[in-house]
Design a protein around this motif. Structure first.
Motif, mmCIF file in Angstrom:
data_model
loop_
_atom_site.group_PDB
_atom_site.id
_atom_site.type_symbol
_atom_site.label_atom_id
_atom_site.label_comp_id
_atom_site.label_asym_id
_atom_site.label_seq_id
_atom_site.Cartn_x
_atom_site.Cartn_y
_atom_site.Cartn_z
ATOM 1 N N GLU A 75 0.838 -1.209 0.000
ATOM 2 C CA GLU A 75 0.000 0.000 0.000
ATOM 3 C C GLU A 75 0.858 1.237 0.000
ATOM 4 N N GLU A 132 2.064 1.935 -3.291
ATOM 5 C CA GLU A 132 1.005 2.555 -4.093
ATOM 6 C C GLU A 132 0.881 4.031 -3.786
ATOM 7 N N GLN A 133 1.013 4.360 -2.483
ATOM 8 C CA GLN A 133 0.902 5.773 -2.120
ATOM 9 C C GLN A 133 2.068 6.571 -2.688
ATOM 10 N N LEU A 134 3.261 5.971 -2.630
ATOM 11 C CA LEU A 134 4.416 6.654 -3.209
ATOM 12 C C LEU A 134 4.214 6.831 -4.706
ATOM 13 N N ARG A 176 1.373 7.211 -6.187
ATOM 14 C CA ARG A 176 0.439 8.305 -6.386
ATOM 15 C C ARG A 176 1.147 9.640 -6.215
ATOM 16 N N ARG A 177 2.048 9.670 -5.224
ATOM 17 C CA ARG A 177 2.806 10.883 -4.990
ATOM 18 C C ARG A 177 3.663 11.189 -6.209
ATOM 19 N N GLN A 209 1.606 12.635 -8.825
ATOM 20 C CA GLN A 209 1.251 14.008 -8.496
ATOM 21 C C GLN A 209 2.399 14.952 -8.848
ATOM 22 N N PHE A 224 10.015 19.532 -9.501
ATOM 23 C CA PHE A 224 10.185 19.756 -8.071
ATOM 24 C C PHE A 224 9.824 21.180 -7.683
ATOM 25 N N ASN A 278 7.037 22.280 -7.961
ATOM 26 C CA ASN A 278 5.665 22.253 -7.474
ATOM 27 C C ASN A 278 5.551 21.904 -6.004
ATOM 28 N N VAL A 279 6.685 21.749 -5.317
ATOM 29 C CA VAL A 279 6.634 21.409 -3.898
ATOM 30 C C VAL A 279 6.976 22.670 -3.113
ATOM 31 N N ILE A 293 16.204 6.197 -5.045
ATOM 32 C CA ILE A 293 16.661 7.300 -4.200
ATOM 33 C C ILE A 293 16.016 7.207 -2.822
ATOM 34 N N MET A 294 14.726 6.863 -2.786
ATOM 35 C CA MET A 294 14.035 6.739 -1.511
ATOM 36 C C MET A 294 14.673 5.674 -0.645
ATOM 37 N N PHE A 335 7.549 5.513 7.607
ATOM 38 C CA PHE A 335 6.189 5.506 7.092
ATOM 39 C C PHE A 335 5.206 5.374 8.242
ATOM 40 N N ILE A 349 1.557 10.222 4.546
ATOM 41 C CA ILE A 349 2.035 8.847 4.590
ATOM 42 C C ILE A 349 3.303 8.686 5.406
ATOM 43 N N ILE A 350 3.980 9.811 5.757
ATOM 44 C CA ILE A 350 5.197 9.615 6.546
ATOM 45 C C ILE A 350 5.070 10.328 7.887
ATOM 46 N N ASP A 388 4.005 16.561 1.070
ATOM 47 C CA ASP A 388 3.965 17.911 1.628
ATOM 48 C C ASP A 388 2.540 18.397 1.817
ATOM 49 N N THR A 436 0.549 20.705 -1.448
ATOM 50 C CA THR A 436 0.058 20.096 -2.682
ATOM 51 C C THR A 436 -1.105 19.163 -2.408
#
Lengths: 207, 456
Positions: free
Chosen positions: A16, A19-21, A23-24, A27, A40, A42-43, A84-85, A197, B80-81, B129, B132
């Motif tokens: 899961e 999956e969330q990563l 989605r991130r 995004q 980047f 956009n952050v 990288i993560m 997490f 999530i974190i 973050d 967003t």
């Protein structure tokens, strides 16, 4: 999602969370299959970070992506993103001393690459100064001179640890990765270089 | 051909009769109550029935997922974190403390380790973050039979699929035409009504009529969207000479607030249908419309608003200070312009229930027409409106602090998260002043140590 099963062990996260990563990732990339440097922007929270450019660069660094000894990639896909993560996963202390030592080395290597921008395997005085200046940039009260002298002082300190007493005409070429490791011996970086997490439980309620 | 004639006329007759019946029903059950502001309670009954159906559907999905060992989608509520809440100073002190356990005579002013904190923080923000997240629609905990809100829609059972199909049929073939007819009626009545009232001589009668024409048309529009609104604390409703501020989720906010009170609108002059409506509205009572060029001139805007507010006979102004639509889970920074005027501020909190239809307008994803169609093909729009007690600016407060105070009150009441970030970040970049704050703090620490050392 079946494609990402190999990464479950790499990241020690659940499907899961992958999956969330994902989605991130979507995004950040604007639903494209790859991310470029511009994405980047956009952050907004990242703007506050003084070493923002170094962090973003780290994502595209071929050494971190394990694609080559130097240079930058133009774009990264989700696999690269996860690679990288993986430098930030918590170290599993149950795996045995050798594994723990290996994970530590990997994390420190990631940091070393951040300092060593020309990929020559040494952190020179110039590169060190560059990092200090970035960290202190934007403050109108600190002049470039003070930033430089701070960097010089710290570099001398590092040199004395790595090389010992230097002759007056001896030139210290730069901090190699072995020296870098020596500086960090005995210091606990495990808790500082990982992202945890949240534990998400199955919630599907109806009223 | 002649054989078809009697059959043709039969069809035509049937069509005529059904249309007449439909319009009579429309008139009796929807338009007349709208004129008088009463309600038969049909919408509340509709809402209760829908809730029962959703509960059943979610139960079925859970059961189905358990049987097949699938994972149901989970809420994306708080990130999530796990972010550490230690500040910059604490962490750097900690790292350096562990460093000086080595045999070093003096701790250096700057260490390689300082980069740890920023590196990790950077990673954390890239992974997850706050800002967003706010700009994409909220994810639901149960399924409301709209495929647009379910990312993992899988075939669970025949009954569920049939129910979903039935839902699509009802929404698109029955509810949608009904709603469009109502919307059309509402808007045309507004334009015609306000134009007619505009011809009357100024006086109490004109004001009375104008108020009721506006209210009636907004109420019809509310029914056109099947909006089920609960108003709380109506005693705090805005009065003349005040400014009403509310959080902004979609253009529907205007209709929701204006159907319960009589406001003066503020906005930019548009072309097309909006322009026609705006021109008609301003004939019967003074709204504040700005030309596109005037909007940039902040002083002009402030001046006109101040003039309007100081005239006690004019209506309270309705303003959305966030400047853009937010997805209704948080309140972003309020722009300080409306708080500088010095009038009494009446805060209003609007919270939508996302179970029945997502009201958030993601203007980068959908245009206005697509958005309205999505609204009209949802089950209903359910929301709560809280009128908060009026606030005024205190003597030692500046406009920004006042704006933040009002924002916190609205966020607290509506159960929304109070964020410091600017809604304009949806399209622009961070202001440089924010960036410098963090860097100043860090450099203060380093230079501070440097100075201490040189002194000692």
């Amino acid at each position: 999602m079946r494609v990402f099963f190999p990464f479950l062990s790499l990241l020690s996260v659940s499907s899961e969370q992958i999956e969330q990563l994902h989605r991130r990732f979507k995004q950040l990339s604007g639903d494209q299959p790859t991310i470029r440097k511009e994405n980047f922007n956009n952050v907004p929270d990242l703007e506050l970070n003084p070493i923002r450019s170094k962090i973003i660069r780290a994502f595209f660094d071929n050494r971190n992506l394990r694609k080559g000894p130097s240079g930058l990639a133009d774009e990264i896909d989700f696999e690269d993103f996860l690679t990288i993560m993986s430098y930030f996963r918590p170290i599993d202390t149950t795996l045995g001393e050798e594994q723990v030592e290996l994970s530590r080395k990997e994390k420190l290597r990631f940091l070393f690459h951040m300092y060593d921008s020309d990929s020559d395997g040494r952190i020179t005085l110039e590169e060190y100064r560059n990092v200090v200046e970035e960290l202190l940039s934007g403050n109108p009260h600190i002049e470039k001179e003070s930033a430089r002298s701070i960097a010089d002082g710290a570099m001398m300190e590092a040199a004395s640890v790595c090389v010992g007493q230097m002759e007056p005409d001896q030139v210290y070429e730069g901090i190699t990765f072995e020296d870098f490791l020596k500086i960090w011996q005995g210091i606990d970086i495990e808790t500082k270089m990982h992202v945890r997490f949240l534990n998400m439980e199955t919630i599907a309620l109806c009223h | 051909m002649f054989l078809l004639l009697p059959f043709d006329s039969l069809i035509v007759n049937l069509l005529g009769i059904s249309l007449t019946v439909l319009f009579t029903l429309l008139l009796v059950f929807i338009i007349v109550p709208a004129i008088f502001g009463v309600s038969f309670g049909i919408r509340k009954l509709y809402m209760k029935t829908l809730l029962k159906i959703f509960a059943w559907a979610t139960l079925r999905m859970e059961r189905g997922a358990k049987e097949k060992n699938h994972q149901l989608y989970k809420p994306y509520t708080n990130g999530i974190i796990a972010k550490d809440s230690t500040s910059l100073e604490e962490e750097i002190k900690e790292i350096r403390r562990s460093g000086s356990s080595k045999a070093l005579d003096n701790t250096p002013e700057f260490e390689l380790s300082d980069i740890f904190y920023f590196c990790r923080k950077g990673m954390e923000t890239i992974m997850d973050d706050e800002v967003t997240k706010r700009f994409s629609a909220e994810e639901l905990e149960s399924w409301n039979l709209l495929s647009r809100t379910n990312y993992n829609f899988q075939y669970i059972s025949l009954r569920l699929t049939i129910l979903w199909g039935l839902g699509v049929l009802i929404r698109y073939c029955f509810l949608l035409p009904l709603r469009i007819a109502l919307a059309f009626t509402g808007i045309s009545l507004l334009v015609v009504g306000t134009t007619v009232v505009g011809y009357l001589p100024n006086g109490r009668f004109k004001e009375f009529l104008s108020k009721h024409v506006h209210l009636m048309c907004y109420r019809i529009c509310v029914r056109a969207l099947t909006a089920i609104i609960t108003y709380h604390d109506r005693k705090n409703r805005p009065r003349n000479g005040g400014i009403c501020v509310a959080n902004h989720t979609s253009p529907i906010d205007v209709i929701i607030l204006a159907s319960d009170g009589y406001y003066a609108m503020v906005g930019q002059v548009h072309g097309g249908l909006m322009g026609v409506i705006q021109r008609a509205m301003v004939k019967s009572c003074p709204h504040v419309w700005f030309e596109r060029s005037e909007v940039k001139d902040r002083h002009l805007v402030a001046k006109r608003l101040t003039e309007h507010v100081q005239d006690k006979s004019k209506l309270p102004i309705l303003i959305f200070p966030e400047g853009t639509c937010i997805n209704n889970t948080s309140v972003m920074m309020f722009k300080k312009g409306s708080f500088e005027i010095g009038a009494t501020v009446y805060p209003v909190a609007i919270k939508y229930d996302p179970q029945f239809g997502d009201a958030f307008w993601n203007s980068s994803k959908y245009g206005m027409v697509t958005y309205l169609l999505r609204m009209m093909t949802s089950w209903a729009i359910v929301c709560s409106v809280w009128y908060l007690p009026p606030m005024t600016r205190e003597k030692d407060e500046d406009a920004v602090q006042f704006a933040n105070r009002v924002k916190s009150a609205i966020a607290r009441q509506g159960g929304l998260v109070d964020l410091l970030w600017d809604g304009g970040l949806k399209r622009e970049k961070v202001k440089d002043t924010f960036k410098e704050e963090q860097q100043k703090l860090y450099s203060k620490m380093i230079v501070g140590n440097h100075e201490d050392r040189s002194r000692s």
